[in-house]
Design an enzyme around this catalytic site. Structure first.
Site, PDB file in Angstrom:
ATOM      1  N   HIS A 209      -2.844   9.336   9.073  1.00 25.87           N
ATOM      2  CA  HIS A 209      -2.503   8.729   7.786  1.00 25.87           C
ATOM      3  C   HIS A 209      -3.696   8.567   6.842  1.00 25.87           C
ATOM      4  CE1 HIS A 209       1.175   6.282   6.174  1.00 25.87           C
ATOM      5  NE2 HIS A 209       0.778   7.213   5.331  1.00 25.87           N
TER       6      HIS A 209
ATOM      7  N   ASP B 251       5.925   2.548   7.155  1.00 25.49           N
ATOM      8  CA  ASP B 251       4.891   2.468   8.191  1.00 25.49           C
ATOM      9  C   ASP B 251       5.069   1.186   9.005  1.00 25.49           C
ATOM     10  OD1 ASP B 251       2.347   2.604   9.535  1.00 25.49           O
ATOM     11  OD2 ASP B 251       1.489   3.623   7.791  1.00 25.49           O
TER      12      ASP B 251
ATOM     13  N   HIS C 214       2.425  -0.120  10.064  1.00 23.17           N
ATOM     14  CA  HIS C 214       1.134  -0.741   9.746  1.00 23.17           C
ATOM     15  C   HIS C 214       0.894  -0.816   8.239  1.00 23.17           C
ATOM     16  CE1 HIS C 214       0.878   1.542  13.579  1.00 23.17           C
ATOM     17  NE2 HIS C 214       0.362   0.402  14.011  1.00 23.17           N
TER      18      HIS C 214
ATOM     19  N   ASP D 263      -2.206  -0.286   6.763  1.00 20.39           N
ATOM     20  CA  ASP D 263      -3.220   0.707   6.363  1.00 20.39           C
ATOM     21  C   ASP D 263      -4.023   0.263   5.145  1.00 20.39           C
ATOM     22  OD1 ASP D 263      -2.337   2.116   8.526  1.00 20.39           O
ATOM     23  OD2 ASP D 263      -1.290   3.658   7.380  1.00 20.39           O
TER      24      ASP D 263
ATOM     25  N   HIS E 202      -7.568   5.895   9.624  1.00 23.96           N
ATOM     26  CA  HIS E 202      -6.129   5.995   9.303  1.00 23.96           C
ATOM     27  C   HIS E 202      -5.533   4.615   9.018  1.00 23.96           C
ATOM     28  CE1 HIS E 202      -4.175   5.516  13.601  1.00 23.96           C
ATOM     29  NE2 HIS E 202      -5.176   4.677  13.417  1.00 23.96           N
TER      30      HIS E 202
ATOM     31  N   ASP F 100       5.023   7.472   7.612  1.00 31.58           N
ATOM     32  CA  ASP F 100       4.346   7.499   8.910  1.00 31.58           C
ATOM     33  C   ASP F 100       5.435   7.445   9.975  1.00 31.58           C
ATOM     34  OD1 ASP F 100       2.992   6.802  11.304  1.00 31.58           O
ATOM     35  OD2 ASP F 100       1.355   5.900  10.158  1.00 31.58           O
TER      36      ASP F 100
ATOM     37  N   ASP G 142       5.392   6.508  12.765  1.00 35.45           N
ATOM     38  CA  ASP G 142       5.383   5.301  13.608  1.00 35.45           C
ATOM     39  C   ASP G 142       6.160   4.141  12.993  1.00 35.45           C
ATOM     40  OD1 ASP G 142       3.655   3.760  11.965  1.00 35.45           O
ATOM     41  OD2 ASP G 142       1.874   4.329  13.093  1.00 35.45           O
TER      42      ASP G 142
ATOM     43  N   GLU H 104       1.242  11.509  11.373  1.00 27.95           N
ATOM     44  CA  GLU H 104       1.077  10.856  12.676  1.00 27.95           C
ATOM     45  C   GLU H 104       1.994  11.370  13.778  1.00 27.95           C
ATOM     46  OE1 GLU H 104      -1.404   8.766  13.496  1.00 27.95           O
ATOM     47  OE2 GLU H 104      -2.217   8.147  11.549  1.00 27.95           O
TER      48      GLU H 104
HETATM   49  N1  LIG Z   1      -1.495   4.958  10.070  1.00 27.13           N
HETATM   50  C1  LIG Z   1      -1.647   4.273  11.207  1.00 27.13           C
HETATM   51  N2  LIG Z   1      -1.024   4.682  12.278  1.00 27.13           N
HETATM   52  N3  LIG Z   1      -2.399   3.195  11.180  1.00 27.13           N
HETATM   53  C2  LIG Z   1      -2.667   2.398  12.310  1.00 27.13           C
HETATM   54  C3  LIG Z   1      -3.670   1.339  12.022  1.00 27.13           C
HETATM   55  C4  LIG Z   1      -3.840   0.371  13.147  1.00 27.13           C
HETATM   56  C5  LIG Z   1      -4.760  -0.791  12.861  1.00 27.13           C
HETATM   57  N4  LIG Z   1      -4.244  -1.637  11.833  1.00 27.13           N
HETATM   58  C6  LIG Z   1      -6.143  -0.302  12.504  1.00 27.13           C
HETATM   59  O1  LIG Z   1      -6.552  -0.439  11.372  1.00 27.13           O
HETATM   60  O2  LIG Z   1      -6.823   0.223  13.342  1.00 27.13           O
END
Ligand SMILES: NC(=[NH2+])NCCC[C@H](N)C(=O)O
Length: 427
Positions: free
Chosen positions: A218, A241, A243, A245, A258, A351, A353, A396
Protein backbone atom coordinates in the site's frame (compact mmCIF):
# COMPACT_ATOMS: atom_id res chain seq x y z
CA UNK A 1 -12.00 -17.41 -21.42
CA UNK A 2 -8.84 -18.61 -23.04
CA UNK A 3 -6.46 -17.89 -20.18
CA UNK A 4 -3.02 -19.21 -20.81
CA UNK A 5 -1.79 -19.09 -17.23
CA UNK A 6 -3.42 -20.35 -14.06
CA UNK A 7 -2.86 -18.19 -10.99
CA UNK A 8 -0.60 -20.86 -9.55
CA UNK A 9 1.49 -21.04 -12.70
CA UNK A 10 1.77 -17.28 -12.79
CA UNK A 11 2.78 -17.13 -9.19
CA UNK A 12 5.47 -19.72 -9.65
CA UNK A 13 6.78 -17.88 -12.66
CA UNK A 14 6.58 -14.53 -10.99
CA UNK A 15 9.69 -12.62 -10.21
CA UNK A 16 11.51 -12.93 -6.97
CA UNK A 17 13.08 -10.21 -4.91
CA UNK A 18 16.16 -10.41 -7.05
CA UNK A 19 15.72 -7.96 -9.87
CA UNK A 20 14.85 -10.29 -12.72
CA UNK A 21 16.34 -9.87 -16.14
CA UNK A 22 16.36 -13.34 -17.61
CA UNK A 23 14.66 -16.69 -17.54
CA UNK A 24 11.16 -17.72 -16.69
CA UNK A 25 10.41 -14.64 -14.61
CA UNK A 26 11.33 -12.32 -17.46
CA UNK A 27 9.26 -14.43 -19.84
CA UNK A 28 6.27 -14.19 -17.54
CA UNK A 29 6.71 -10.46 -17.32
CA UNK A 30 7.00 -10.07 -21.07
CA UNK A 31 3.72 -11.86 -21.35
CA UNK A 32 2.08 -8.94 -19.59
CA UNK A 33 4.03 -6.23 -21.32
CA UNK A 34 1.23 -5.05 -23.53
CA UNK A 35 1.28 -1.46 -24.54
CA UNK A 36 -0.99 0.10 -27.11
CA UNK A 37 -2.24 -1.93 -30.04
CA UNK A 38 0.77 -3.95 -31.16
CA UNK A 39 1.95 -6.48 -28.63
CA UNK A 40 3.69 -9.78 -28.52
CA UNK A 41 0.85 -11.03 -26.41
CA UNK A 42 -1.87 -10.23 -28.92
CA UNK A 43 0.27 -11.85 -31.57
CA UNK A 44 0.64 -14.90 -29.39
CA UNK A 45 -3.00 -15.12 -28.54
CA UNK A 46 -5.19 -14.34 -31.51
CA UNK A 47 -8.26 -15.19 -29.50
CA UNK A 48 -11.72 -13.64 -29.70
CA UNK A 49 -10.48 -11.45 -26.86
CA UNK A 50 -7.66 -10.05 -28.94
CA UNK A 51 -10.05 -9.41 -31.79
CA UNK A 52 -12.40 -7.62 -29.46
CA UNK A 53 -9.54 -5.44 -28.28
CA UNK A 54 -8.72 -4.46 -31.84
CA UNK A 55 -12.34 -3.71 -32.60
CA UNK A 56 -12.67 -1.63 -29.49
CA UNK A 57 -9.59 0.42 -30.30
CA UNK A 58 -10.87 1.33 -33.77
CA UNK A 59 -14.30 2.29 -32.49
CA UNK A 60 -15.10 5.91 -33.38
CA UNK A 61 -15.62 8.44 -30.64
CA UNK A 62 -19.24 9.47 -30.78
CA UNK A 63 -21.11 12.17 -28.94
CA UNK A 64 -20.96 13.17 -25.32
CA UNK A 65 -20.39 10.51 -22.71
CA UNK A 66 -23.54 9.76 -20.74
CA UNK A 67 -23.71 11.27 -17.27
CA UNK A 68 -24.75 9.50 -14.15
CA UNK A 69 -24.49 11.32 -10.84
CA UNK A 70 -27.53 13.46 -10.13
CA UNK A 71 -26.61 15.16 -6.93
CA UNK A 72 -29.42 17.60 -6.31
CA UNK A 73 -32.24 15.23 -7.27
CA UNK A 74 -30.74 12.51 -5.19
CA UNK A 75 -30.27 14.69 -2.15
CA UNK A 76 -33.78 16.10 -2.34
CA UNK A 77 -35.36 12.76 -3.02
CA UNK A 78 -33.57 11.07 -0.18
CA UNK A 79 -33.47 13.79 2.39
CA UNK A 80 -35.53 11.58 4.60
CA UNK A 81 -32.61 9.19 4.79
CA UNK A 82 -30.42 11.92 6.25
CA UNK A 83 -27.57 10.94 8.56
CA UNK A 84 -25.44 13.09 10.70
CA UNK A 85 -22.00 11.57 10.92
CA UNK A 86 -20.92 14.30 13.34
CA UNK A 87 -23.31 12.85 15.92
CA UNK A 88 -21.91 9.41 15.16
CA UNK A 89 -18.42 10.63 15.94
CA UNK A 90 -17.24 10.48 12.35
CA UNK A 91 -16.60 14.12 11.51
CA UNK A 92 -17.76 15.45 8.14
CA UNK A 93 -21.08 16.90 7.00
CA UNK A 94 -24.71 15.87 7.06
CA UNK A 95 -25.19 13.32 4.33
CA UNK A 96 -28.02 11.59 2.60
CA UNK A 97 -28.77 8.18 1.23
CA UNK A 98 -28.72 7.81 -2.52
CA UNK A 99 -30.40 4.91 -4.22
CA UNK A 100 -31.29 6.41 -7.58
CA UNK A 101 -28.81 4.34 -9.53
CA UNK A 102 -29.82 0.86 -8.48
CA UNK A 103 -30.04 -1.46 -11.43
CA UNK A 104 -28.73 1.07 -13.94
CA UNK A 105 -25.59 0.65 -15.91
CA UNK A 106 -22.44 2.36 -14.77
CA UNK A 107 -21.49 5.23 -17.02
CA UNK A 108 -18.26 6.90 -17.98
CA UNK A 109 -17.10 9.74 -15.72
CA UNK A 110 -17.11 13.08 -17.54
CA UNK A 111 -13.36 13.51 -17.08
CA UNK A 112 -12.48 10.24 -18.84
CA UNK A 113 -12.26 9.88 -22.56
CA UNK A 114 -14.70 7.94 -24.67
CA UNK A 115 -14.45 5.12 -25.64
CA UNK A 116 -13.54 4.37 -22.06
CA UNK A 117 -9.94 3.24 -21.75
CA UNK A 118 -8.22 1.65 -18.77
CA UNK A 119 -4.51 1.98 -18.30
CA UNK A 120 -3.32 -1.05 -16.37
CA UNK A 121 -0.20 -0.26 -14.38
CA UNK A 122 1.56 -3.11 -12.61
CA UNK A 123 3.28 -1.74 -9.51
CA UNK A 124 4.86 -4.71 -7.75
CA UNK A 125 6.40 -2.57 -5.02
CA UNK A 126 7.05 -4.71 -1.97
CA UNK A 127 9.68 -2.79 0.00
CA UNK A 128 7.05 -0.94 2.02
CA UNK A 129 6.58 -4.08 4.11
CA UNK A 130 8.70 -7.04 5.13
CA UNK A 131 7.13 -10.06 3.45
CA UNK A 132 8.31 -11.58 0.20
CA UNK A 133 5.56 -12.27 -2.32
CA UNK A 134 3.72 -8.94 -2.32
CA UNK A 135 5.59 -8.22 -5.53
CA UNK A 136 3.68 -11.07 -7.20
CA UNK A 137 0.31 -9.43 -6.65
CA UNK A 138 0.06 -7.71 -10.01
CA UNK A 139 0.86 -10.89 -11.92
CA UNK A 140 -1.55 -13.07 -10.05
CA UNK A 141 -4.34 -10.52 -10.51
CA UNK A 142 -3.71 -10.55 -14.23
CA UNK A 143 -3.58 -14.34 -14.26
CA UNK A 144 -7.07 -14.44 -12.77
CA UNK A 145 -8.46 -13.05 -16.00
CA UNK A 146 -8.50 -9.34 -15.28
CA UNK A 147 -8.04 -8.25 -18.85
CA UNK A 148 -10.77 -10.48 -20.27
CA UNK A 149 -13.14 -9.27 -17.60
CA UNK A 150 -12.47 -5.63 -18.39
CA UNK A 151 -12.84 -6.25 -22.11
CA UNK A 152 -16.18 -7.91 -21.40
CA UNK A 153 -17.15 -4.71 -19.57
CA UNK A 154 -16.30 -2.84 -22.78
CA UNK A 155 -13.13 -1.18 -21.58
CA UNK A 156 -10.34 -0.56 -24.02
CA UNK A 157 -7.15 -1.78 -22.42
CA UNK A 158 -3.87 0.07 -22.46
CA UNK A 159 -1.68 -2.34 -20.51
CA UNK A 160 1.54 -0.66 -19.45
CA UNK A 161 3.05 -3.86 -18.04
CA UNK A 162 4.79 -4.04 -14.70
CA UNK A 163 7.18 -1.37 -13.47
CA UNK A 164 10.58 -2.49 -12.21
CA UNK A 165 12.01 -1.30 -8.94
CA UNK A 166 15.49 -1.37 -7.49
CA UNK A 167 16.31 -3.37 -4.43
CA UNK A 168 17.60 -1.72 -1.29
CA UNK A 169 21.37 -1.76 -0.89
CA UNK A 170 23.61 -1.22 2.07
CA UNK A 171 24.77 2.07 0.57
CA UNK A 172 21.31 3.61 0.32
CA UNK A 173 21.00 6.96 2.03
CA UNK A 174 19.04 6.61 5.27
CA UNK A 175 17.10 8.98 7.49
CA UNK A 176 19.33 11.34 9.45
CA UNK A 177 18.50 10.47 13.09
CA UNK A 178 19.43 13.96 14.22
CA UNK A 179 16.56 15.33 12.07
CA UNK A 180 13.92 12.58 12.12
CA UNK A 181 13.15 10.60 15.25
CA UNK A 182 11.85 7.43 13.79
CA UNK A 183 12.00 4.83 11.14
CA UNK A 184 10.91 4.51 7.52
CA UNK A 185 12.40 1.22 6.37
CA UNK A 186 13.76 1.11 2.82
CA UNK A 187 12.63 4.69 2.28
CA UNK A 188 15.18 5.32 -0.46
CA UNK A 189 14.03 2.33 -2.54
CA UNK A 190 10.35 2.96 -1.83
CA UNK A 191 10.64 6.68 -2.65
CA UNK A 192 12.41 6.09 -5.95
CA UNK A 193 9.92 3.37 -6.89
CA UNK A 194 6.95 5.56 -6.03
CA UNK A 195 8.28 8.25 -8.35
CA UNK A 196 8.10 5.75 -11.23
CA UNK A 197 4.54 4.87 -10.27
CA UNK A 198 3.67 8.56 -9.98
CA UNK A 199 5.00 9.32 -13.47
CA UNK A 200 3.21 6.45 -15.12
CA UNK A 201 -0.11 7.11 -13.39
CA UNK A 202 0.13 10.80 -14.24
CA UNK A 203 0.66 9.93 -17.91
CA UNK A 204 -2.48 7.80 -17.89
CA UNK A 205 -4.59 10.37 -16.05
CA UNK A 206 -3.40 13.16 -18.35
CA UNK A 207 -4.59 11.06 -21.28
CA UNK A 208 -7.99 10.88 -19.57
CA UNK A 209 -7.64 7.17 -19.01
CA UNK A 210 -8.88 5.21 -16.05
CA UNK A 211 -5.71 4.43 -14.09
CA UNK A 212 -5.80 0.95 -12.60
CA UNK A 213 -2.81 0.26 -10.39
CA UNK A 214 -2.08 -3.33 -9.40
CA UNK A 215 0.04 -3.70 -6.26
CA UNK A 216 2.26 -4.31 -4.63
CA UNK A 217 2.02 -3.01 -1.10
CA UNK A 218 0.00 0.00 0.00
CA UNK A 219 2.96 2.38 0.10
CA UNK A 220 2.49 2.63 -3.68
CA UNK A 221 -0.64 4.72 -3.22
CA UNK A 222 1.46 7.71 -2.26
CA UNK A 223 2.77 7.48 -5.84
CA UNK A 224 -0.56 6.83 -7.53
CA UNK A 225 -2.78 9.17 -5.53
CA UNK A 226 -0.32 12.06 -5.77
CA UNK A 227 -0.33 11.62 -9.57
CA UNK A 228 -4.12 11.55 -9.69
CA UNK A 229 -4.25 14.73 -7.61
CA UNK A 230 -1.87 16.42 -10.02
CA UNK A 231 -4.14 15.57 -12.96
CA UNK A 232 -7.52 15.84 -11.15
CA UNK A 233 -6.91 18.04 -8.10
CA UNK A 234 -10.37 17.76 -6.53
CA UNK A 235 -10.32 13.97 -6.42
CA UNK A 236 -11.86 12.31 -3.38
CA UNK A 237 -10.09 9.23 -2.04
CA UNK A 238 -12.03 6.24 -0.74
CA UNK A 239 -9.53 4.30 1.35
CA UNK A 240 -10.82 0.79 1.98
CA UNK A 241 -8.54 -0.83 4.51
CA UNK A 242 -8.29 -2.55 7.87
CA UNK A 243 -5.59 0.00 8.69
CA UNK A 244 -5.32 3.79 8.68
CA UNK A 245 -1.95 4.00 6.86
CA UNK A 246 -1.59 7.45 8.40
CA UNK A 247 1.67 6.85 10.23
CA UNK A 248 4.80 8.94 10.05
CA UNK A 249 8.33 7.69 10.79
CA UNK A 250 7.79 9.07 14.30
CA UNK A 251 4.42 7.43 15.00
CA UNK A 252 4.94 4.11 13.18
CA UNK A 253 5.36 1.15 15.48
CA UNK A 254 6.90 -0.93 12.67
CA UNK A 255 8.73 1.55 10.44
CA UNK A 256 7.03 -0.12 7.45
CA UNK A 257 6.17 2.41 4.78
CA UNK A 258 2.96 0.68 3.70
CA UNK A 259 1.56 2.12 6.93
CA UNK A 260 2.49 5.69 5.91
CA UNK A 261 1.11 6.65 2.47
CA UNK A 262 -1.64 8.89 3.84
CA UNK A 263 0.76 10.41 6.35
CA UNK A 264 2.88 11.42 3.38
CA UNK A 265 0.01 12.69 1.27
CA UNK A 266 -1.47 14.75 4.08
CA UNK A 267 1.90 16.47 4.48
CA UNK A 268 2.53 15.04 7.96
CA UNK A 269 5.99 13.92 6.88
CA UNK A 270 8.63 16.31 5.58
CA UNK A 271 9.73 14.63 2.33
CA UNK A 272 12.97 16.59 2.20
CA UNK A 273 14.10 14.67 5.28
CA UNK A 274 13.17 11.31 3.76
CA UNK A 275 15.82 10.08 1.32
CA UNK A 276 14.18 8.97 -1.94
CA UNK A 277 11.14 11.20 -1.37
CA UNK A 278 12.66 14.60 -2.18
CA UNK A 279 10.45 14.78 -5.30
CA UNK A 280 7.39 14.54 -3.09
CA UNK A 281 7.74 18.18 -1.98
CA UNK A 282 6.38 19.25 -5.39
CA UNK A 283 3.29 17.03 -5.48
CA UNK A 284 -0.13 18.29 -4.41
CA UNK A 285 -1.11 17.65 -0.82
CA UNK A 286 -4.29 15.88 0.09
CA UNK A 287 -6.81 17.81 2.18
CA UNK A 288 -8.37 15.81 5.02
CA UNK A 289 -11.85 16.45 3.58
CA UNK A 290 -10.80 14.61 0.42
CA UNK A 291 -10.48 11.29 2.23
CA UNK A 292 -12.94 8.81 3.60
CA UNK A 293 -12.06 5.50 5.24
CA UNK A 294 -14.13 2.33 5.04
CA UNK A 295 -13.46 -0.92 6.89
CA UNK A 296 -11.03 0.26 9.61
CA UNK A 297 -10.39 -2.03 12.56
CA UNK A 298 -6.72 -1.75 13.43
CA UNK A 299 -5.38 1.72 14.17
CA UNK A 300 -2.18 2.73 15.90
CA UNK A 301 -2.46 5.32 18.66
CA UNK A 302 -0.85 8.03 16.51
CA UNK A 303 -3.27 7.30 13.68
CA UNK A 304 -6.32 7.64 15.93
CA UNK A 305 -5.09 11.05 16.96
CA UNK A 306 -4.52 12.11 13.36
CA UNK A 307 -8.06 11.04 12.39
CA UNK A 308 -9.49 13.07 15.28
CA UNK A 309 -7.22 16.11 14.89
CA UNK A 310 -7.80 16.36 11.14
CA UNK A 311 -11.50 15.44 11.33
CA UNK A 312 -11.10 12.75 8.71
CA UNK A 313 -14.34 10.97 7.93
CA UNK A 314 -13.85 7.36 8.90
CA UNK A 315 -16.20 4.39 8.83
CA UNK A 316 -14.83 1.52 10.86
CA UNK A 317 -16.21 -2.01 10.97
CA UNK A 318 -18.21 -0.78 13.96
CA UNK A 319 -20.10 1.53 11.63
CA UNK A 320 -20.59 -1.27 9.11
CA UNK A 321 -22.13 -3.35 11.92
CA UNK A 322 -24.26 -0.47 13.14
CA UNK A 323 -25.58 0.94 9.88
CA UNK A 324 -25.00 -1.76 7.28
CA UNK A 325 -22.70 -1.44 4.33
CA UNK A 326 -25.38 0.23 2.16
CA UNK A 327 -25.77 3.16 4.50
CA UNK A 328 -22.06 3.36 5.17
CA UNK A 329 -21.29 3.67 1.47
CA UNK A 330 -24.02 6.27 0.96
CA UNK A 331 -22.55 8.31 3.78
CA UNK A 332 -18.98 7.76 2.67
CA UNK A 333 -19.67 8.93 -0.87
CA UNK A 334 -21.75 11.88 0.25
CA UNK A 335 -19.01 12.97 2.63
CA UNK A 336 -16.80 13.59 -0.39
CA UNK A 337 -19.08 16.16 -1.99
CA UNK A 338 -17.47 19.51 -2.62
CA UNK A 339 -18.78 22.53 -0.70
CA UNK A 340 -20.80 23.56 -3.78
CA UNK A 341 -22.59 20.20 -3.68
CA UNK A 342 -20.96 18.77 -6.77
CA UNK A 343 -19.29 15.39 -6.74
CA UNK A 344 -15.56 14.95 -6.93
CA UNK A 345 -13.78 12.59 -9.26
CA UNK A 346 -13.10 9.51 -7.16
CA UNK A 347 -10.09 7.30 -6.55
CA UNK A 348 -10.66 3.95 -4.85
CA UNK A 349 -7.67 2.67 -2.91
CA UNK A 350 -8.64 -0.88 -2.06
CA UNK A 351 -6.44 -2.86 0.32
CA UNK A 352 -7.45 -6.51 0.15
CA UNK A 353 -6.89 -6.71 3.92
CA UNK A 354 -10.08 -4.70 4.39
CA UNK A 355 -11.80 -7.97 3.60
CA UNK A 356 -12.11 -10.59 6.32
CA UNK A 357 -9.22 -13.08 6.39
CA UNK A 358 -11.67 -15.95 5.98
CA UNK A 359 -12.39 -14.56 2.53
CA UNK A 360 -9.03 -12.94 1.72
CA UNK A 361 -6.37 -14.84 3.67
CA UNK A 362 -3.38 -14.28 1.41
CA UNK A 363 -2.21 -10.86 2.56
CA UNK A 364 0.49 -9.58 4.89
CA UNK A 365 -1.29 -7.82 7.75
CA UNK A 366 -4.49 -9.75 8.40
CA UNK A 367 -7.01 -8.53 10.97
CA UNK A 368 -10.10 -10.52 11.85
CA UNK A 369 -13.56 -9.00 11.66
CA UNK A 370 -13.41 -7.52 8.17
CA UNK A 371 -15.82 -7.01 5.30
CA UNK A 372 -17.55 -10.16 4.19
CA UNK A 373 -17.59 -11.26 0.56
CA UNK A 374 -20.70 -9.33 -0.44
CA UNK A 375 -19.86 -6.26 1.60
CA UNK A 376 -16.49 -6.14 -0.13
CA UNK A 377 -18.19 -6.22 -3.50
CA UNK A 378 -20.84 -3.75 -2.46
CA UNK A 379 -18.17 -1.20 -1.62
CA UNK A 380 -16.76 -1.47 -5.13
CA UNK A 381 -20.18 -1.44 -6.79
CA UNK A 382 -21.33 1.60 -4.83
CA UNK A 383 -18.24 3.58 -5.78
CA UNK A 384 -18.61 2.49 -9.41
CA UNK A 385 -22.28 3.50 -9.37
CA UNK A 386 -21.40 7.13 -8.75
CA UNK A 387 -20.17 7.34 -12.33
CA UNK A 388 -17.24 9.36 -10.97
CA UNK A 389 -14.61 6.68 -10.41
CA UNK A 390 -11.53 7.47 -12.47
CA UNK A 391 -8.77 5.44 -10.83
CA UNK A 392 -8.18 2.57 -8.46
CA UNK A 393 -5.41 0.76 -6.61
CA UNK A 394 -5.80 -2.88 -5.61
CA UNK A 395 -3.04 -3.70 -3.16
CA UNK A 396 -1.54 -6.20 -0.71
CA UNK A 397 -2.40 -9.47 -2.43
CA UNK A 398 0.50 -11.74 -1.48
CA UNK A 399 0.15 -15.20 -3.05
CA UNK A 400 3.11 -16.56 -1.09
CA UNK A 401 1.49 -16.20 2.29
CA UNK A 402 -1.20 -18.83 1.83
CA UNK A 403 -0.10 -20.73 -1.25
CA UNK A 404 -2.63 -22.89 -3.04
CA UNK A 405 -6.40 -22.45 -3.03
CA UNK A 406 -6.30 -19.66 -0.45
CA UNK A 407 -4.05 -17.45 -2.52
CA UNK A 408 -6.14 -18.13 -5.61
CA UNK A 409 -9.26 -17.23 -3.67
CA UNK A 410 -7.66 -13.98 -2.51
CA UNK A 411 -6.42 -13.02 -5.96
CA UNK A 412 -9.71 -13.97 -7.61
CA UNK A 413 -11.48 -11.76 -5.10
CA UNK A 414 -9.13 -8.87 -5.85
CA UNK A 415 -9.81 -9.27 -9.54
CA UNK A 416 -13.55 -9.44 -8.95
CA UNK A 417 -13.47 -6.29 -6.81
CA UNK A 418 -11.76 -4.42 -9.63
CA UNK A 419 -14.41 -5.68 -12.03
CA UNK A 420 -17.18 -4.58 -9.69
CA UNK A 421 -15.71 -1.10 -9.35
CA UNK A 422 -15.35 -0.88 -13.10
CA UNK A 423 -18.88 -1.90 -13.96
CA UNK A 424 -19.58 -5.60 -13.34
CA UNK A 425 -23.10 -5.97 -11.94
CA UNK A 426 -25.24 -8.90 -10.86
CA UNK A 427 -28.16 -7.98 -13.08
N1 LIG B 1 -1.46 -1.20 4.11
C1 LIG B 1 -1.24 -1.95 5.19
N2 LIG B 1 -1.44 -3.24 5.12
N3 LIG B 1 -0.85 -1.35 6.29
C2 LIG B 1 -0.56 -2.02 7.50
C3 LIG B 1 0.01 -1.11 8.53
C4 LIG B 1 0.16 -1.76 9.86
C5 LIG B 1 0.62 -0.84 10.97
N4 LIG B 1 -0.35 0.17 11.26
C6 LIG B 1 1.95 -0.22 10.64
O1 LIG B 1 2.02 0.97 10.41
O2 LIG B 1 2.93 -0.91 10.60
Amino acid sequence: MGRTLTPVAAASRARTRVKPAVGAAAAARRRWRVSGAVTDRTALRKTPTANKREQASTQPITGEPPRRWRSTEASAQHAKHGFNPEQMGMGGAVVHGNYDHLGEEVEVPPFLRVPKTASIIGAPMSWGQPRAGTDQGSQILRACGLEDNLLALEWRIDDKGDLEFDEPTRNDPAIDPTKVQGLAKNCFTVGKGLKKIHDRVYEAAKEKEFALILGGDHSLSAGSVSAILRARPDTGIIWVDAHGDLNTPETSPSGNMHGMPLGLMLGLIDPTLLPGFEWFKDVPKLNPEQIVFVGLRDLDAGERKIIRDHKITAFSMHHVDRFGIGNVMDMAIESLRKPDGSMRPLHLSYDIDAVDPEVAPSTGTVVRGGLNFREAHYVAEAVGNTGMLGSMDLVEVNPKLAPGPESEMTAALGMALISSAMGARII
